[in-house]
Design an enzyme around this catalytic site. Sequence first.
Site, PDB file in Angstrom:
ATOM      1  N   ARG A 179      -2.190  -3.933 -21.486  1.00 35.39           N
ATOM      2  CA  ARG A 179      -1.427  -2.824 -20.910  1.00 35.39           C
ATOM      3  C   ARG A 179      -1.203  -2.964 -19.408  1.00 35.39           C
ATOM      4  NH1 ARG A 179      -4.778   1.850 -19.222  1.00 35.39           N
ATOM      5  NH2 ARG A 179      -6.984   1.390 -19.502  1.00 35.39           N
TER       6      ARG A 179
ATOM      7  N   ASN B 174      -3.699   4.980 -24.460  1.00 39.82           N
ATOM      8  CA  ASN B 174      -3.400   3.796 -23.639  1.00 39.82           C
ATOM      9  C   ASN B 174      -4.067   2.562 -24.238  1.00 39.82           C
ATOM     10  OD1 ASN B 174      -2.264   5.736 -22.054  1.00 39.82           O
ATOM     11  ND2 ASN B 174      -3.771   5.620 -20.414  1.00 39.82           N
ATOM     12  N   ASP B 175      -5.376   2.658 -24.465  1.00 43.59           N
ATOM     13  CA  ASP B 175      -6.088   1.522 -25.043  1.00 43.59           C
ATOM     14  C   ASP B 175      -5.754   1.340 -26.520  1.00 43.59           C
ATOM     15  OD1 ASP B 175      -7.556   0.089 -23.110  1.00 43.59           O
ATOM     16  OD2 ASP B 175      -8.984   1.734 -22.922  1.00 43.59           O
TER      17      ASP B 175
ATOM     18  N   CYS C  46      -6.015  12.399 -25.065  1.00 43.41           N
ATOM     19  CA  CYS C  46      -6.204  12.430 -23.611  1.00 43.41           C
ATOM     20  C   CYS C  46      -5.525  11.251 -22.929  1.00 43.41           C
ATOM     21  CB  CYS C  46      -7.688  12.462 -23.255  1.00 43.41           C
ATOM     22  SG  CYS C  46      -8.645  11.092 -23.924  1.00 43.41           S
TER      23      CYS C  46
ATOM     24  N   ARG D 229     -13.308  12.063 -15.997  1.00 44.86           N
ATOM     25  CA  ARG D 229     -13.671  10.653 -15.784  1.00 44.86           C
ATOM     26  C   ARG D 229     -14.841  10.609 -14.810  1.00 44.86           C
ATOM     27  NH1 ARG D 229      -7.974  10.888 -15.208  1.00 44.86           N
ATOM     28  NH2 ARG D 229      -6.844   9.859 -16.913  1.00 44.86           N
TER      29      ARG D 229
ATOM     30  N   GLU E   2     -10.097   4.739 -29.461  1.00 42.14           N
ATOM     31  CA  GLU E   2      -9.352   3.809 -28.610  1.00 42.14           C
ATOM     32  C   GLU E   2      -9.126   2.456 -29.258  1.00 42.14           C
ATOM     33  OE1 GLU E   2     -10.587   4.342 -24.200  1.00 42.14           O
ATOM     34  OE2 GLU E   2     -12.384   4.758 -25.383  1.00 42.14           O
TER      35      GLU E   2
ATOM     36  N   HIS F 276       0.817  -1.211   0.000  1.00 43.68           N
ATOM     37  CA  HIS F 276       0.000   0.000   0.000  1.00 43.68           C
ATOM     38  C   HIS F 276       0.852   1.263   0.000  1.00 43.68           C
ATOM     39  CE1 HIS F 276      -3.709  -2.252   1.749  1.00 43.68           C
ATOM     40  NE2 HIS F 276      -3.613  -2.353   0.450  1.00 43.68           N
TER      41      HIS F 276
ATOM     42  N   ARG G 236     -16.603  12.551 -20.225  1.00 45.00           N
ATOM     43  CA  ARG G 236     -16.764  11.223 -20.813  1.00 45.00           C
ATOM     44  C   ARG G 236     -17.895  10.477 -20.121  1.00 45.00           C
ATOM     45  NH1 ARG G 236     -11.658   7.380 -20.380  1.00 45.00           N
ATOM     46  NH2 ARG G 236     -12.351   7.255 -18.211  1.00 45.00           N
TER      47      ARG G 236
END
Length: 879
Positions: free
Chosen positions: A772, A761-762, A809, A608, A738, A501, A644
């Site tokens: 990923r 990223n995607d 983004c 988000r 994406e 953590h 989004r």
Amino acid sequence: MPKVEPRSSKDPSLEQRLRWPESGSKLAELPLFAPLSGPVVPLDAVPDPVFSTRMMGDGIAIEPISDSVVAPCDGIVTHLHRAGHALTLTAENGAEILVHVGIDTVHLQGRGFTAHVQEGAHVQAGDLLITFDVDKVAREVPSLQTMILVANSDDYSVAWRNAGSVDAGKSRLMTVRRRDPKDTPLIRASGEVAAARGPAGAGASEKLAEAVIAHHGGLHARPAALVTAAARRNGCDITVSFGGRTANARSVVALMGLGTKEGDRVTVHARGSSAEAALTNVIQAIQTAVAGAEAAPAAPGTALPKAIDSAADLSGAALTGASASPGLAVGRVVRLDSVDVEPPAALHDLDGEFERLAAALTTVRAEVAAAIRDANARHARQEHDMFVAHQALLDDPEIVSAAERAVGKGVSAGVAYRKAVNAECAVLSRLGNPLLAERITDLRDLERRVLLAMSGHALPEPELFAESIVVADDLALSEFTRLDKKRIVGICTARGGATSHVAILARALGVPSLVAMGPTLFSVPHGKEVLLDATAGRLDPEPTAERLATARKAMADRAARHAEALAQVTLPAITRDGHRIEVAANIATQTDAADAVRQGADGVGLLRTEVLFLDREDPPSEAEQRAAYQGVIDALEGRAAIIRTLDAGGDKPLPFLPLPKEDNPALGLRGIRSGFAQPELLDTQLRALLGVTPIAACKIMLPMVSDAEELLFVRGRVDAIAKELKLTERPSLGVMIEVPSAALLADQLARHADFLSLGTNDLTQYTLAMDRCHPGFAEKLDGLHPAVLRLIARTVEGATRHGKWVGICGALASDLEAIPLLVGLGVTELSVSAGVVAEVKARVRTLDYEACRKQTLVLMNLTSPKEIRARARALWPDT
């Protein structure tokens, strides 16, 4: 051999015979006699966590010096294992007494054992049950210790147990007492009333089903907490079984103790009036992967401090470790050597000890709840999740009940709680799973806090230097969160791992950290000035003046560049030849929006909305959503926000969203597809967004769109809802690019969309067919791969045909090495983390758009991202 007869069909039913006895009946307490001769061994000392942690029930063990097992009481043989090493007797008062000879004896498959009874046989105390070849069995198993357990310990308790040596059939071993149904547990998890666990009453039912674990790393702390939360929603008795072990589904530690891994198949058993609903809840929790960052690799290409020197240049005294958070730091060592909190002195008052235990748990529970509220208020999502896991461990019924049992036997509350924690730590340490072993730190942290609450004392606050490098055996979450972060420049621990953590929080805060450095770490004295190069995985305890000077210069240069960029952050990002790039921020909350404005963001390129939907039993209402979105718009002070729609599914499960289990969730109901699967959820969000004012400040973006048909469907819903609301103005509607199909069809999408925004990223993972989240692909998953660059170019080309703009983004927008290529490809908006807005703007101002465009066309023809990055560094060296 005593004669034993199978049960006659004329015998009264077991249910009729095992009724709750009247007060004062001789069956109210059941004496058990020793089934074997030998010294008594407490369960805590049995070298098998299945027994020592009482997963199979409370009881006692015997180190046998005889080879015959006799009946400890009168009863019926209700189960005889086919290997002959274990059987269960059901006594007349309903207690189920399990006798299990040896540890791991099941693997002998009956070799060396002879059973002298059959299932259904009536036996009397002292009757012969099993004989075994002591020498033969002892040579093949870890231990001959024989366990005598109360298998239904939820309904029966051990009122007394022998502590000396016993003779088979003669010595009193234990006394078992039926729990009064009117009794309630002394301590309840989070104040909830414990579900009745006795025999199912009228209207009760039993349900059994299998589930496949979807969680990376198996049922470790967070997913186990999710399962226990699901188990507590219904008043049912729920167990999870795997590999011959059965765990109480309400117990985080018991679930972790199953030692499962991703893909394992477990059996879930629910009993009670709402068994079907309970079974559904628990299976969904098991089969819905937890979204988290415990094992997520750093995004490739992000601008991180490089190691200041090669390994050969380091001092011979350098200590090494695993990098949990990269970076460079110079500071003085602050030693947080473990402080062993001693349990308070015994009160010699049973009621007083019970009250002390309950009060301490209540105090710590309130502290953890306050930490959760504080993390929520600061929108510290990772910190919140970790304290929720602590809360689940604190409320764990296995630990609490073990402590209560010890107190009931005369052990002081402090010693009892420490023993209970020690037993669970032993389970986790034996499983050989590093992820689960790291949870031991959390348990030790809670133990320390509970003992401090009992004594009324507090640990002294550590004194920090202006620039402190914290050194600890393994830093607990509560220790880390109470430190002044402004004075911490680095962290080093002897134990722990990159999934702990504290390691996760260190990465989030950008604090350089090394873990698993070993005990030699404590050779570094308190107050010593050291050089930490976490990127290279080294701590230099004896840095030369030259190395210190080099490190300080590198850090000063970086700080100066950042300060210079901040001083000009309100200026637009315009290339030297007049090409403007909008630099926006990726955010999740209203607080983030206000911070983005302070950091100089031109707007929000990605809000988000998932944060509104997390950790809820029901989705947020239209009014709640509208208020949240309006708060963001208001905080932006006239700037626009791209919001989004809910991006759920895949690695972002939601408890209330009943998405089916998928073999490949990355290719399943993700993004807008989950909205199509739950149209009322999508419509509620669209209504909330259309209620924001001014409507022009709100731009709606759809995730994971694969073709124009999906876009047109949502545009139709927006138009229909706007008509219902009598709106004459519509918000801009855009699409996230994406998946490769969206990039290839960008011209079709741009015909109907107002803008396109690349989620790199995607897009990178789907283009390269590499997960990923897979650490083995971290270096290869680079957004500057030529295939990804060509898809970006195709997207810009398609959008340009219809006069639409394209933004990014994804993480690639924050990559300073990538920015010249993105500008050259024609991207006109970069949406980044608020903290790097200033540096991205400064980077754009150093560029010439036309030069970027021409060079990018050349670089796209190179064969690998490594080549592209090397050429980019040569062409645009000022990073």
